[in-house]
Scaffold this motif. Structure first.
Motif, PDB file in Angstrom:
ATOM      1  N   TYR A  80       0.832  -1.206   0.000  1.00 55.06           N
ATOM      2  CA  TYR A  80       0.000   0.000   0.000  1.00 55.06           C
ATOM      3  C   TYR A  80       0.872   1.263   0.000  1.00 55.06           C
ATOM      4  O   TYR A  80       0.564   2.233  -0.706  1.00 55.06           O
ATOM      5  CB  TYR A  80      -0.942   0.012   1.193  1.00 55.06           C
ATOM      6  N   LEU A  81       1.943   1.269   0.778  1.00 51.26           N
ATOM      7  CA  LEU A  81       2.827   2.429   0.805  1.00 51.26           C
ATOM      8  C   LEU A  81       3.486   2.644  -0.560  1.00 51.26           C
ATOM      9  O   LEU A  81       3.675   3.784  -0.999  1.00 51.26           O
ATOM     10  CB  LEU A  81       3.891   2.253   1.887  1.00 51.26           C
ATOM     11  N   LEU A  82       3.826   1.557  -1.240  1.00 53.04           N
ATOM     12  CA  LEU A  82       4.382   1.687  -2.592  1.00 53.04           C
ATOM     13  C   LEU A  82       3.336   2.236  -3.564  1.00 53.04           C
ATOM     14  O   LEU A  82       3.667   3.006  -4.478  1.00 53.04           O
ATOM     15  CB  LEU A  82       4.895   0.327  -3.081  1.00 53.04           C
ATOM     16  N   TYR A  83       2.093   1.840  -3.365  1.00 55.18           N
ATOM     17  CA  TYR A  83       0.998   2.373  -4.188  1.00 55.18           C
ATOM     18  C   TYR A  83       0.855   3.881  -3.971  1.00 55.18           C
ATOM     19  O   TYR A  83       0.675   4.645  -4.930  1.00 55.18           O
ATOM     20  CB  TYR A  83      -0.298   1.643  -3.836  1.00 55.18           C
ATOM     21  N   MET A  84       0.944   4.320  -2.717  1.00 53.41           N
ATOM     22  CA  MET A  84       0.887   5.747  -2.416  1.00 53.41           C
ATOM     23  C   MET A  84       2.053   6.479  -3.082  1.00 53.41           C
ATOM     24  O   MET A  84       1.892   7.581  -3.622  1.00 53.41           O
ATOM     25  CB  MET A  84       0.932   5.965  -0.902  1.00 53.41           C
ATOM     26  N   ALA A  85       3.226   5.871  -3.038  1.00 55.12           N
ATOM     27  CA  ALA A  85       4.405   6.473  -3.654  1.00 55.12           C
ATOM     28  C   ALA A  85       4.212   6.613  -5.165  1.00 55.12           C
ATOM     29  O   ALA A  85       4.563   7.645  -5.762  1.00 55.12           O
ATOM     30  CB  ALA A  85       5.638   5.616  -3.367  1.00 55.12           C
ATOM     31  N   PHE A  86       3.647   5.585  -5.784  1.00 58.27           N
ATOM     32  CA  PHE A  86       3.395   5.630  -7.228  1.00 58.27           C
ATOM     33  C   PHE A  86       2.453   6.778  -7.582  1.00 58.27           C
ATOM     34  O   PHE A  86       2.677   7.509  -8.559  1.00 58.27           O
ATOM     35  CB  PHE A  86       2.792   4.295  -7.673  1.00 58.27           C
ATOM     36  N   THR A 184       8.975  18.690  -7.485  1.00 62.55           N
ATOM     37  CA  THR A 184      10.063  18.262  -6.602  1.00 62.55           C
ATOM     38  C   THR A 184       9.531  17.732  -5.287  1.00 62.55           C
ATOM     39  O   THR A 184       9.956  16.664  -4.812  1.00 62.55           O
ATOM     40  CB  THR A 184      11.022  19.434  -6.331  1.00 62.55           C
ATOM     41  N   ILE A 185       8.579  18.450  -4.688  1.00 61.08           N
ATOM     42  CA  ILE A 185       8.036  18.036  -3.393  1.00 61.08           C
ATOM     43  C   ILE A 185       7.310  16.703  -3.512  1.00 61.08           C
ATOM     44  O   ILE A 185       7.480  15.813  -2.677  1.00 61.08           O
ATOM     45  CB  ILE A 185       7.101  19.122  -2.828  1.00 61.08           C
ATOM     46  N   ASP A 186       6.492  16.538  -4.562  1.00 56.25           N
ATOM     47  CA  ASP A 186       5.769  15.280  -4.739  1.00 56.25           C
ATOM     48  C   ASP A 186       6.728  14.113  -4.963  1.00 56.25           C
ATOM     49  O   ASP A 186       6.503  13.004  -4.464  1.00 56.25           O
ATOM     50  CB  ASP A 186       4.804  15.386  -5.924  1.00 56.25           C
ATOM     51  N   ARG A 187       7.821  14.362  -5.697  1.00 55.03           N
ATOM     52  CA  ARG A 187       8.780  13.290  -5.954  1.00 55.03           C
ATOM     53  C   ARG A 187       9.564  12.926  -4.697  1.00 55.03           C
ATOM     54  O   ARG A 187       9.840  11.744  -4.450  1.00 55.03           O
ATOM     55  CB  ARG A 187       9.722  13.699  -7.085  1.00 55.03           C
ATOM     56  N   VAL A 188       9.904  13.927  -3.888  1.00 55.24           N
ATOM     57  CA  VAL A 188      10.595  13.646  -2.624  1.00 55.24           C
ATOM     58  C   VAL A 188       9.661  12.872  -1.688  1.00 55.24           C
ATOM     59  O   VAL A 188      10.064  11.871  -1.083  1.00 55.24           O
ATOM     60  CB  VAL A 188      11.070  14.956  -1.955  1.00 55.24           C
ATOM     61  N   ALA A 189       8.408  13.343  -1.579  1.00 53.52           N
ATOM     62  CA  ALA A 189       7.428  12.655  -0.728  1.00 53.52           C
ATOM     63  C   ALA A 189       7.181  11.232  -1.222  1.00 53.52           C
ATOM     64  O   ALA A 189       7.095  10.286  -0.431  1.00 53.52           O
ATOM     65  CB  ALA A 189       6.122  13.439  -0.696  1.00 53.52           C
ATOM     66  N   GLY A 190       7.084  11.070  -2.550  1.00 53.86           N
ATOM     67  CA  GLY A 190       6.888   9.745  -3.122  1.00 53.86           C
ATOM     68  C   GLY A 190       8.069   8.825  -2.866  1.00 53.86           C
ATOM     69  O   GLY A 190       7.901   7.636  -2.567  1.00 53.86           O
ATOM     70  N   SER A 191       9.277   9.377  -2.953  1.00 54.86           N
ATOM     71  CA  SER A 191      10.478   8.577  -2.696  1.00 54.86           C
ATOM     72  C   SER A 191      10.542   8.135  -1.237  1.00 54.86           C
ATOM     73  O   SER A 191      10.908   6.988  -0.931  1.00 54.86           O
ATOM     74  CB  SER A 191      11.735   9.386  -3.051  1.00 54.86           C
TER      75      SER A 191
END
Length: 205
Positions: A80-86, A184-191
């Motif tokens: 689920y956390l990976l799904y959120m990251a995606f 940038t923020i979304d990619r950092v949060a996703g990572s």
């Protein structure tokens, strides 16, 4: 009283240390709205209430005897956390908001609440804290009054913390800064979310 203070102090530490729950509510407050963040926080607190109830009923013993069940919960949580990251990474490839565009994208109350609830239930920190540390601090034959007191302390501290995060992170300057650096923020949060999920899937304990 000693048990209440000990568990209360530990809960404060667990809440403050950055993790998927804080990341979700903070990102929702900045990227969406204070209302959405409050509903996401309410979902997180509902998850905490579920974990606390299970701990008071003896989830630590259950995990000790049924390791497979603990493993299934960890795998489901990691996925689920990976799904959120995606989803965060996918949103980062959308159209970049202009500097003058200060209207965050709306997020339904139920969707925000559900995201908070599922993120907490998938949170390895919550599983570890309530499944082992919390359970070990409760006296073997604790009274109903003590159990209710502990539950109230955990719930009260959690509500206060996520309300503070929601109000603090949803200010206009922070939202304006987010709109200028959304990708940038979304990619950092996703990572970070992907990191939490990967660590959970890779853990063996």
């Amino acid at each position: 009283m000693h048990t209440l203070l000990t568990i209360g102090l530990l809960q404060i530490v667990v809440l403050i240390v950055p993790g998927p729950d804080v990341l979700l509510v903070s990102q929702t407050a900045i990227a969406r709205s204070r209302r959405a963040a409050l509903f996401a926080g309410a979902g997180v607190v509902t998850g905490i209430a579920c974990w606390a109830t299970l701990a008071l009923l003896g989830i630590g013993v259950l995990f000790a005897h049924f390791a497979l069940l603990h493993g299934v919960i960890k795998v489901a949580g990691g996925l689920y956390l990976l799904y959120m990251a995606f989803n965060l990474w996918r949103s980062s490839f959308g159209e970049q908001s202009s500097e003058g565009d200060t209207a965050p994208t709306p997020l339904g109350d139920w969707k925000a609440y559900r995201s908070g609830l599922l993120t907490n239930l998938a949170n390895p920190k919550a599983a570890v804290f309530f499944g082992s540390v919390f359970s070990s601090l409760m006296p073997a034959h604790s009274s109903t009054g003590l159990r209710l007191g502990v539950f109230a302390v955990i719930l009260g501290l959690s509500l206060l913390w996520f309300a503070l995060v929601s109000f603090g992170m949803s200010t206009a300057p922070l939202q304006a800064s987010y709109l200028r650096a959304k990708r940038t923020i979304d990619r950092v949060a996703g990572s970070l979310m992907a990191g939490f999920g990967t660590l959970l899937l890779a853990s063996r304990e």
